[in-house]
Design a protein around this motif. Structure first.
Motif, PDB file in Angstrom:
ATOM      1  N   VAL A  92       0.844  -1.206   0.000  1.00 38.04           N
ATOM      2  CA  VAL A  92       0.000   0.000   0.000  1.00 38.04           C
ATOM      3  C   VAL A  92       0.881   1.260   0.000  1.00 38.04           C
ATOM      4  CG1 VAL A  92      -1.560   1.364   1.445  1.00 38.04           C
ATOM      5  CG2 VAL A  92      -2.042  -1.038   1.030  1.00 38.04           C
ATOM      6  N   ALA A  93       1.933   1.210   0.855  1.00 41.56           N
ATOM      7  CA  ALA A  93       2.833   2.374   0.927  1.00 41.56           C
ATOM      8  C   ALA A  93       3.535   2.607  -0.402  1.00 41.56           C
ATOM      9  CB  ALA A  93       3.872   2.138   2.030  1.00 41.56           C
ATOM     10  N   VAL A  95       2.439   1.615  -3.438  1.00 39.73           N
ATOM     11  CA  VAL A  95       1.442   2.106  -4.412  1.00 39.73           C
ATOM     12  C   VAL A  95       1.169   3.591  -4.172  1.00 39.73           C
ATOM     13  CG1 VAL A  95      -0.976   1.942  -5.112  1.00 39.73           C
ATOM     14  CG2 VAL A  95       0.385  -0.130  -4.850  1.00 39.73           C
ATOM     15  N   LYS A  96       1.029   3.930  -2.877  1.00 44.80           N
ATOM     16  CA  LYS A  96       0.766   5.330  -2.506  1.00 44.80           C
ATOM     17  C   LYS A  96       1.900   6.242  -2.996  1.00 44.80           C
ATOM     18  CE  LYS A  96      -0.661   7.636   1.721  1.00 44.80           C
ATOM     19  NZ  LYS A  96      -0.744   7.465   3.174  1.00 44.80           N
ATOM     20  N   GLU A  97       3.123   5.747  -2.759  1.00 43.01           N
ATOM     21  CA  GLU A  97       4.307   6.521  -3.162  1.00 43.01           C
ATOM     22  C   GLU A  97       4.356   6.684  -4.684  1.00 43.01           C
ATOM     23  OE1 GLU A  97       9.016   5.945  -2.443  1.00 43.01           O
ATOM     24  OE2 GLU A  97       7.669   5.229  -0.877  1.00 43.01           O
ATOM     25  N   GLU A  98       4.035   5.560  -5.384  1.00 42.52           N
ATOM     26  CA  GLU A  98       4.043   5.606  -6.857  1.00 42.52           C
ATOM     27  C   GLU A  98       2.991   6.585  -7.373  1.00 42.52           C
ATOM     28  OE1 GLU A  98       5.588   1.049  -7.765  1.00 42.52           O
ATOM     29  OE2 GLU A  98       3.529   1.613  -8.238  1.00 42.52           O
ATOM     30  N   GLU A  99       1.784   6.499  -6.752  1.00 45.99           N
ATOM     31  CA  GLU A  99       0.693   7.392  -7.175  1.00 45.99           C
ATOM     32  C   GLU A  99       1.073   8.860  -6.920  1.00 45.99           C
ATOM     33  OE1 GLU A  99      -2.132   6.730  -8.807  1.00 45.99           O
ATOM     34  OE2 GLU A  99      -1.423   4.673  -8.953  1.00 45.99           O
ATOM     35  N   LEU A 100       1.710   9.066  -5.762  1.00 48.17           N
ATOM     36  CA  LEU A 100       2.137  10.425  -5.415  1.00 48.17           C
ATOM     37  C   LEU A 100       3.160  10.940  -6.423  1.00 48.17           C
ATOM     38  CD1 LEU A 100       1.557  12.407  -3.086  1.00 48.17           C
ATOM     39  CD2 LEU A 100       3.656  11.622  -2.016  1.00 48.17           C
ATOM     40  N   ALA A 101       4.120  10.037  -6.764  1.00 45.34           N
ATOM     41  CA  ALA A 101       5.150  10.418  -7.740  1.00 45.34           C
ATOM     42  C   ALA A 101       4.517  10.726  -9.089  1.00 45.34           C
ATOM     43  CB  ALA A 101       6.174   9.288  -7.876  1.00 45.34           C
TER      44      ALA A 101
END
Lengths: 170, 77
Positions: A92-93, A95-101
């Protein structure tokens, strides 16, 4: 003395002997008929109880073993759940980081495009403005020249043109 | 009778006789044949002269000079 006492009590010695014999026979008979089966029954019962106790102990031991196994299984399951939860949290972290990037990249791209568009519009506006200025300047120049050009200047211009064309081929 | 080449001569003002003669001299020498000019007045030319021989335009008008300057300035933008 004994006979006198027996006479007083109304007892016959033979009866007493007969009773004693009967009693002994009864005791022997009871010993064979009741005591031994009872003893055998009691021993059987004792064996059954002992067997039951042993079975209970074995069952208890088996239950203990099963409990230990279940406890171990439960611990393994908890460990596995914990591991899976950690993996899921990491996923989840990530995916979250990727989405944020991605969002940051998209925002940067949009900003760059907007800046380019603004720059292009600015350039176009400046070019349009220069074009307008050139148009107006040419219009003014035409107006001034149409009023200010003298006959002599025009004649001179015509002559220059004719001289030039006479020197060049068509 | 010898056929004359026709020329359309456009100016912002009527040409003087000397100028008309000069046009005829220049172009008859240029083509090595007699010419027959047709004079037209168009004050939008502002000044100068424009000659069309049926194929080629000789444009020495002020109007065309201003247009060329305008074109050059537009291209620089």
């Amino acid at each position: 003395m004994t006979n006198h006492l027996l006479a007083i009590l109304g007892l016959d010695p033979l009866d007493i002997i007969a009773h004693l014999v009967t009693f002994v026979v009864l005791i022997v008979a009871l010993g064979f008929l009741v005591y031994k089966p009872m003893l055998k029954l009691i021993h059987g019962r004792q064996d059954a109880c002992r067997k039951q106790i042993e079975e209970n102990a074995a069952a208890k031991k088996e239950a203990e073993t099963m409990k230990q196994e279940y406890t171990a299984l439960l611990a393994d399951a908890e460990k596995e759940v914990s591991l899976k939860r950690r993996v899921a949290e990491e996923e989840v972290a990530k995916v979250k980081e990727e989405e944020l990037a991605k969002a940051k990249e998209e925002a940067t791209r949009l900003m760059e495009r907007a800046a380019k568009e603004v720059e292009a519009e600015k350039r176009q506006a400046v070019a349009d403005m220069k074009g307008e200025i050139v148009d107006v300047a040419c219009m003014i120049a035409s107006g001034i020249l149409s009023k200010e050009i003298s006959l002599e200047d025009d004649m001179k211009l015509v002559e220059e043109c004719l001289t030039e064309w006479s020197q060049t081929n068509a | 009778m010898l056929k004359k080449r026709k020329l359309t001569v456009t100016t912002a003002r009527p040409l003087t006789e000397a100028e008309q003669k000069r046009v005829v001299d220049v172009f008859s020498a240029k083509y090595d044949e007699p010419i027959e000019p047709d004079y037209i007045i168009d004050d939008s030319l502002i000044g100068g002269i424009m000659i069309f021989d049926g194929k080629t335009v000789y444009d020495g008008s002020i109007k065309s000079k201003i247009e060329r300057i305008k074109e050059k300035l537009d291209n620089e933008n």
